[in-house]
Design a protein around this motif. Structure first.
Motif, mmCIF file in Angstrom:
data_model
loop_
_atom_site.group_PDB
_atom_site.id
_atom_site.type_symbol
_atom_site.label_atom_id
_atom_site.label_comp_id
_atom_site.label_asym_id
_atom_site.label_seq_id
_atom_site.Cartn_x
_atom_site.Cartn_y
_atom_site.Cartn_z
ATOM 1 N N ASP A 1 0.830 -1.210 0.000
ATOM 2 C CA ASP A 1 0.000 0.000 0.000
ATOM 3 C C ASP A 1 0.862 1.255 0.000
ATOM 4 O OD1 ASP A 1 -2.576 -1.068 -0.096
ATOM 5 O OD2 ASP A 1 -2.655 -1.382 2.068
ATOM 6 N N GLY A 2 1.912 1.246 0.814
ATOM 7 C CA GLY A 2 2.774 2.417 0.896
ATOM 8 C C GLY A 2 3.506 2.698 -0.399
ATOM 9 N N LEU A 3 4.043 1.657 -1.027
ATOM 10 C CA LEU A 3 4.809 1.839 -2.258
ATOM 11 C C LEU A 3 3.937 2.269 -3.427
ATOM 12 C CD1 LEU A 3 7.276 -1.205 -2.146
ATOM 13 C CD2 LEU A 3 7.790 1.198 -1.652
ATOM 14 N N SER A 4 2.680 1.878 -3.398
ATOM 15 C CA SER A 4 1.802 2.186 -4.527
ATOM 16 C C SER A 4 0.954 3.433 -4.318
ATOM 17 C CB SER A 4 0.864 1.002 -4.790
ATOM 18 O OG SER A 4 -0.009 0.804 -3.692
ATOM 19 N N SER B 1 -4.161 -2.249 -3.079
ATOM 20 C CA SER B 1 -2.844 -2.785 -3.479
ATOM 21 C C SER B 1 -2.367 -3.836 -2.496
ATOM 22 C CB SER B 1 -1.819 -1.652 -3.565
ATOM 23 O OG SER B 1 -2.149 -0.740 -4.575
ATOM 24 N N GLY B 2 -2.586 -3.573 -1.201
ATOM 25 C CA GLY B 2 -2.178 -4.534 -0.184
ATOM 26 C C GLY B 2 -2.944 -5.831 -0.281
ATOM 27 N N VAL B 3 -4.253 -5.742 -0.484
ATOM 28 C CA VAL B 3 -5.074 -6.952 -0.598
ATOM 29 C C VAL B 3 -4.685 -7.745 -1.834
ATOM 30 C CG1 VAL B 3 -7.414 -7.809 -0.955
ATOM 31 C CG2 VAL B 3 -7.009 -5.982 0.694
ATOM 32 N N ALA B 4 -4.527 -7.053 -2.961
ATOM 33 C CA ALA B 4 -4.166 -7.746 -4.205
ATOM 34 C C ALA B 4 -2.806 -8.435 -4.064
ATOM 35 C CB ALA B 4 -4.135 -6.746 -5.360
ATOM 36 N N THR B 5 -1.865 -7.748 -3.425
ATOM 37 C CA THR B 5 -0.532 -8.339 -3.232
ATOM 38 C C THR B 5 -0.603 -9.576 -2.361
ATOM 39 O OG1 THR B 5 0.528 -6.170 -3.459
ATOM 40 C CG2 THR B 5 1.793 -7.902 -2.368
ATOM 41 N N LEU B 6 -1.375 -9.515 -1.273
ATOM 42 C CA LEU B 6 -1.519 -10.677 -0.400
ATOM 43 C C LEU B 6 -2.120 -11.857 -1.148
ATOM 44 C CD1 LEU B 6 -2.809 -9.358 3.058
ATOM 45 C CD2 LEU B 6 -0.619 -10.439 2.550
ATOM 46 N N VAL B 7 -3.169 -11.611 -1.907
ATOM 47 C CA VAL B 7 -3.836 -12.702 -2.640
ATOM 48 C C VAL B 7 -2.874 -13.349 -3.633
ATOM 49 C CG1 VAL B 7 -5.643 -13.237 -4.310
ATOM 50 C CG2 VAL B 7 -6.157 -11.770 -2.357
ATOM 51 N N ILE B 8 -2.175 -12.509 -4.390
ATOM 52 C CA ILE B 8 -1.264 -13.046 -5.407
ATOM 53 C C ILE B 8 -0.126 -13.835 -4.757
ATOM 54 C CG2 ILE B 8 0.427 -12.412 -7.172
ATOM 55 C CD1 ILE B 8 -1.431 -10.022 -7.831
ATOM 56 N N VAL B 9 0.476 -13.256 -3.727
ATOM 57 C CA VAL B 9 1.611 -13.926 -3.070
ATOM 58 C C VAL B 9 1.176 -15.247 -2.443
ATOM 59 C CG1 VAL B 9 3.206 -13.768 -1.113
ATOM 60 C CG2 VAL B 9 2.984 -11.859 -2.703
ATOM 61 N N LEU B 10 0.045 -15.258 -1.758
ATOM 62 C CA LEU B 10 -0.418 -16.496 -1.125
ATOM 63 C C LEU B 10 -0.797 -17.552 -2.158
ATOM 64 C CD1 LEU B 10 -2.519 -15.041 1.835
ATOM 65 C CD2 LEU B 10 -0.359 -16.300 1.978
ATOM 66 N N LEU B 11 -1.373 -17.133 -3.275
ATOM 67 C CA LEU B 11 -1.683 -18.089 -4.339
ATOM 68 C C LEU B 11 -0.399 -18.712 -4.893
ATOM 69 C CD1 LEU B 11 -4.526 -16.320 -6.361
ATOM 70 C CD2 LEU B 11 -4.694 -18.483 -5.106
ATOM 71 N N CYS C 1 12.683 -0.291 -1.236
ATOM 72 C CA CYS C 1 12.100 0.395 -0.081
ATOM 73 C C CYS C 1 13.044 1.447 0.494
ATOM 74 C CB CYS C 1 11.716 -0.623 0.995
ATOM 75 S SG CYS C 1 10.284 -1.646 0.565
ATOM 76 N N VAL C 2 14.327 1.149 0.519
ATOM 77 C CA VAL C 2 15.291 2.120 1.035
ATOM 78 C C VAL C 2 15.316 3.358 0.136
ATOM 79 C CG1 VAL C 2 17.747 2.561 1.441
ATOM 80 C CG2 VAL C 2 16.708 0.434 2.237
ATOM 81 N N ARG C 3 15.275 3.138 -1.165
ATOM 82 C CA ARG C 3 15.266 4.268 -2.100
ATOM 83 C C ARG C 3 13.959 5.052 -2.013
ATOM 84 N NH1 ARG C 3 18.582 4.947 -6.418
ATOM 85 N NH2 ARG C 3 16.826 5.700 -7.665
ATOM 86 N N ARG C 4 12.878 4.337 -1.868
ATOM 87 C CA ARG C 4 11.553 4.964 -1.909
ATOM 88 C C ARG C 4 11.137 5.562 -0.569
ATOM 89 N NH1 ARG C 4 7.372 6.859 -1.778
ATOM 90 N NH2 ARG C 4 5.447 6.441 -2.909
ATOM 91 N N LEU C 5 11.444 4.876 0.524
ATOM 92 C CA LEU C 5 10.992 5.280 1.848
ATOM 93 C C LEU C 5 12.097 5.885 2.705
ATOM 94 C CD1 LEU C 5 8.858 2.100 2.624
ATOM 95 C CD2 LEU C 5 8.029 4.276 1.689
#
Length: 253
Positions: A89-92, A112-122, A224-228
């Motif tokens: 969610d933060g990155l997007s 974005s967070g929900v979609a990422t979780l679903v894809i990764v878990l699948l 994340c280091v570059r972005r955050l």
């Protein structure tokens, strides 16, 4: 004094990364944080063992894989999956660093967070199901879980800053010497290569799984280091889940 530090490091690692009840560390400083991050793979051995045993249940491969990963997730309070969702969610959300960190701090999951979780878990379930069908599900669970936690030492290596002045990230950021992180990777790779031979796999497949986990998690860490501007507890969790996914994909065949 040294024994007290080790004991506190173990308490911090187990208490933070698992649901196993342990007394709180007497003190949490850079030395305790360093020990906890280096001991992270050992702290989650019970979770890896529990997940591995689930793969032995007389179930089809996909349900067995889902249950095994569920046991590991519940055994870690869903900590890393929550971090993965918040980081996505933060990155997007915005190119503004402060806004991204504010969104991550809220803790609720956006699209974005929900979609990422679903894809990764699948992907994780499918890959582990492939490993179970191939007859090395136990090895796949153990290596993936431990390889993912090796990334905690990498994420907390010296030179990697904290994105915030407070929180878990600020406590552990920069606490692990680069040499210590490197030794953690080497030991994890050696154990995976050795264990793979007992699982009937070529020695290089376990080695490749750890290497893939480190590369995938390391790439996310770099982004994340570059972005955050550094790490947070959520970023560390996201790196763990990314590493687990990469390792399982390498062990799916």
């Amino acid at each position: 004094m040294r024994g007290v530090l080790i004991q506190d490091a173990i308490r911090m690692a187990v208490g933070t990364l698992t649901v196993v009840p342990v007394p709180a560390p007497r003190v949490i400083d850079a030395r305790v944080a360093r020990g906890a991050m280096l001991l992270a793979p050992l702290a989650v051995v019970p979770l890896a063992a529990a997940g591995a045993l689930v793969t032995l249940l007389p179930l089809p491969a996909l349900p067995a894989a889902a249950l095994a990963l569920g046991v590991v997730a519940l055994g870690s309070r869903g900590l890393h999956l929550d971090g993965l969702s918040d980081t996505a969610d933060g990155l997007s959300a915005s190119y503004d660093r402060e806004r991204a960190l504010s969104i991550m701090r809220k803790g609720d999951s956006g699209p974005s967070g929900v979609a990422t979780l679903v894809i990764v878990l699948l992907v994780q379930c499918g890959a582990l199901a492939g490993a179970i069908s191939a007859g090395h599900g136990i090895f796949a669970v153990v290596v993936a879980v431990l390889a993912g936690r090796v990334l905690l030492a990498i994420g907390c290596a010296r030179g990697v800053p904290s994105a915030r002045p407070e929180g878990l990230g600020a406590t552990v950021a920069g606490s692990v010497p680069v040499l210590g992180a490197a030794v953690s990777v080497v030991l994890g790779s050696a154990l995976a290569a050795w264990g793979g031979t007992f699982a009937g796999l070529p020695w290089w497949q376990g080695l490749l799984a750890v290497f893939a986990a480190v590369c995938a998690g390391g790439l996310l860490l770099w982004r994340c280091v570059r972005r955050l501007g550094g790490i947070t507890g959520d970023v560390l969790g996201a790196c763990v889940e990314t590493g687990v996914t990469a390792a399982l994909l390498c062990l799916a065949a």
